[in-house]
Design a protein around this motif. Sequence first.
Motif, PDB file in Angstrom:
ATOM      1  N   ILE A 258     -15.353  -7.474   0.662  1.00 18.25           N
ATOM      2  CA  ILE A 258     -14.085  -8.670   1.400  1.00 18.25           C
ATOM      3  C   ILE A 258     -14.538  -8.666   2.912  1.00 18.25           C
ATOM      4  O   ILE A 258     -15.046  -7.542   3.587  1.00 18.25           O
ATOM      5  CB  ILE A 258     -12.551  -7.876   1.118  1.00 18.25           C
ATOM      6  N   GLY A 259     -13.910  -9.725   3.580  1.00 18.16           N
ATOM      7  CA  GLY A 259     -14.275  -9.766   5.133  1.00 18.16           C
ATOM      8  C   GLY A 259     -13.055  -9.734   5.851  1.00 18.16           C
ATOM      9  O   GLY A 259     -11.847  -9.908   5.328  1.00 18.16           O
ATOM     10  N   ILE A 260     -12.853  -9.270   7.197  1.00 18.17           N
ATOM     11  CA  ILE A 260     -11.919  -9.129   7.923  1.00 18.17           C
ATOM     12  C   ILE A 260     -12.241  -9.381   9.390  1.00 18.17           C
ATOM     13  O   ILE A 260     -13.074  -9.333   9.798  1.00 18.17           O
ATOM     14  CB  ILE A 260     -11.128  -7.816   8.051  1.00 18.17           C
ATOM     15  N   ILE A 261     -11.355 -10.370   9.728  1.00 21.09           N
ATOM     16  CA  ILE A 261     -11.661 -10.810  11.098  1.00 21.09           C
ATOM     17  C   ILE A 261     -10.362 -10.647  12.144  1.00 21.09           C
ATOM     18  O   ILE A 261      -9.529 -10.923  11.789  1.00 21.09           O
ATOM     19  CB  ILE A 261     -11.832 -12.291  11.064  1.00 21.09           C
ATOM     20  N   VAL A 262     -10.646  -9.939  13.051  1.00 20.76           N
ATOM     21  CA  VAL A 262      -9.705  -9.684  14.036  1.00 20.76           C
ATOM     22  C   VAL A 262      -9.956 -10.255  15.525  1.00 20.76           C
ATOM     23  O   VAL A 262     -11.175 -10.775  15.643  1.00 20.76           O
ATOM     24  CB  VAL A 262      -9.656  -8.324  14.139  1.00 20.76           C
TER      25      VAL A 262
ATOM     26  N   ALA B 218      -5.939  -0.649  20.244  1.00 22.29           N
ATOM     27  CA  ALA B 218      -5.998   0.104  19.169  1.00 22.29           C
ATOM     28  C   ALA B 218      -5.428  -0.472  17.846  1.00 22.29           C
ATOM     29  O   ALA B 218      -5.702  -0.018  16.614  1.00 22.29           O
ATOM     30  CB  ALA B 218      -5.694   1.657  19.291  1.00 22.29           C
ATOM     31  N   PHE B 219      -4.640  -1.265  17.988  1.00 24.55           N
ATOM     32  CA  PHE B 219      -4.036  -1.939  16.800  1.00 24.55           C
ATOM     33  C   PHE B 219      -4.795  -2.435  15.748  1.00 24.55           C
ATOM     34  O   PHE B 219      -4.800  -1.942  14.509  1.00 24.55           O
ATOM     35  CB  PHE B 219      -2.852  -3.078  17.390  1.00 24.55           C
ATOM     36  N   PHE B 220      -5.646  -3.310  16.167  1.00 22.74           N
ATOM     37  CA  PHE B 220      -6.575  -3.794  15.129  1.00 22.74           C
ATOM     38  C   PHE B 220      -7.739  -2.851  14.406  1.00 22.74           C
ATOM     39  O   PHE B 220      -7.781  -2.786  13.315  1.00 22.74           O
ATOM     40  CB  PHE B 220      -7.339  -4.926  15.700  1.00 22.74           C
ATOM     41  N   PRO B 221      -8.121  -1.923  15.138  1.00 21.65           N
ATOM     42  CA  PRO B 221      -8.913  -0.882  14.450  1.00 21.65           C
ATOM     43  C   PRO B 221      -8.071  -0.146  13.388  1.00 21.65           C
ATOM     44  O   PRO B 221      -8.555   0.227  12.437  1.00 21.65           O
ATOM     45  CB  PRO B 221      -9.496   0.161  15.385  1.00 21.65           C
ATOM     46  N   LYS B 222      -6.947   0.229  13.765  1.00 26.27           N
ATOM     47  CA  LYS B 222      -6.182   0.932  12.843  1.00 26.27           C
ATOM     48  C   LYS B 222      -5.609   0.279  11.516  1.00 26.27           C
ATOM     49  O   LYS B 222      -5.655   0.824  10.431  1.00 26.27           O
ATOM     50  CB  LYS B 222      -4.664   1.277  13.638  1.00 26.27           C
ATOM     51  N   VAL B 223      -5.636  -1.164  11.992  1.00 30.03           N
ATOM     52  CA  VAL B 223      -5.225  -2.042  10.553  1.00 30.03           C
ATOM     53  C   VAL B 223      -6.626  -1.923   9.612  1.00 30.03           C
ATOM     54  O   VAL B 223      -6.632  -1.871   8.391  1.00 30.03           O
ATOM     55  CB  VAL B 223      -5.044  -3.634  11.011  1.00 30.03           C
ATOM     56  N   ILE B 224      -7.858  -2.097  10.360  1.00 28.39           N
ATOM     57  CA  ILE B 224      -9.107  -1.908   9.608  1.00 28.39           C
ATOM     58  C   ILE B 224      -9.102  -0.956   8.774  1.00 28.39           C
ATOM     59  O   ILE B 224      -9.617  -0.822   7.787  1.00 28.39           O
ATOM     60  CB  ILE B 224     -10.319  -2.187  10.611  1.00 28.39           C
TER      61      ILE B 224
ATOM     62  N   ASN C 248      -1.530   0.812  10.309  1.00 27.90           N
ATOM     63  CA  ASN C 248      -2.448   1.467   9.034  1.00 27.90           C
ATOM     64  C   ASN C 248      -1.603   0.758   7.763  1.00 27.90           C
ATOM     65  O   ASN C 248      -2.422   0.340   6.911  1.00 27.90           O
ATOM     66  CB  ASN C 248      -2.238   2.861   8.975  1.00 27.90           C
ATOM     67  N   GLU C 249      -0.375   0.954   7.827  1.00 23.89           N
ATOM     68  CA  GLU C 249       0.495   0.120   6.503  1.00 23.89           C
ATOM     69  C   GLU C 249       0.191  -1.201   6.757  1.00 23.89           C
ATOM     70  O   GLU C 249       0.237  -1.805   5.370  1.00 23.89           O
ATOM     71  CB  GLU C 249       1.937   0.529   6.944  1.00 23.89           C
ATOM     72  N   ILE C 250      -0.173  -2.019   7.698  1.00 19.08           N
ATOM     73  CA  ILE C 250      -0.143  -3.371   7.731  1.00 19.08           C
ATOM     74  C   ILE C 250      -1.554  -3.656   6.859  1.00 19.08           C
ATOM     75  O   ILE C 250      -1.689  -4.450   6.027  1.00 19.08           O
ATOM     76  CB  ILE C 250      -0.199  -3.936   9.120  1.00 19.08           C
TER      77      ILE C 250
END
Length: 338
Positions: A64-68, A74-80, A297-299
């Motif tokens: 799967i791909g993820i685009i941020v 730091a929000f986006f690395p935590k989501v990843i 992280n939960e997101i």
Amino acid sequence: MKYITIKDIAKKLKISVSTVSRAFNDKADINATTKDLVLKTAKELGYRPNPIAKKLMQQRSYTIGIIVPEFVNAFFPKVIIGVQEIALKKGYQVLIAQSNECYETELKNIKTLEDSMVDGLIISLSSESKNTEYYQDLIRSGFPIVFFNRVNNQLNCSKIVFNDYKWALFATEHLINEGYQNIVHLKGNEGISLSNERMRGFMDAHHKHKRIFDFAQIIPTGFTIKDGRRAALEIIKKGTIPDAIFAANDPVAIGAMQVFKENGFQIPNDIAFVGFTESQMATIIEPPLTSVSQPANEIGKAAAQILLEQIESKVKFKPRTITLNGELNIRASSIRKK
């Protein structure tokens, strides 16, 4: 080094290729002795399944791909990390791309990930993403997509969002309760739902506390430190200095704080600040920035779970939206000295 195939195993055991295949796939029409012999021989010969052939046969890449928009926050690395945690457990790999807040780069990233045959995408829109045509085409074709954080409500697909309205209201209420009278909101980019929701929370906090509200208190800004600096310079130039600022996110708040400090203003004595997103920078800048934290992280986990559900669904998948909550971390940037 020779690549061992099921033909080599069949030749070694003097059996058919289909018998070897049935042994590997644990079919019921093969006896246990033959199956054990096939598996033992495969191990001795160093056989490994061809992952590309398997993916082609199953018509799935297990990627799967993820685009941020960016990695500074730091929000986006935590989501990843949250996405990877769920994806890896399910046997999927994750390809990561950054749009750098640019719609054209975002589109190129999507096309590159499509060419890499990803099974689905998880996307947080860039600040320039206003044209939804390409996304509409993907969604209509049945391609699995989940948007998170920065979403566009015109798109009929699954979304993982934060309760931006509620926490923007709470953040503004905090400033009101501290006694600040003239509060300005530095609004995020147009076309992204969270910008409007945070602005709406800001406005409704004023209405709730029967404060006089003027639309001049809302300044269209953006999401970057540069945007915050630009807005602060304009405020100082006009000479209309508020006693508090609620910014669309932490980078905007921090950019504005830098400019006010460079121009001799004391924080929070002369002007107070509240941000949004709870970046690492919020705790490093002086004074530390009050900010709304989001369960990044939960997101990520929720986005991955819904995407994999859609990928593996045998029936038409019905999109859904999940809304998560957070908390307000109060720090020195907004605490008024009594």
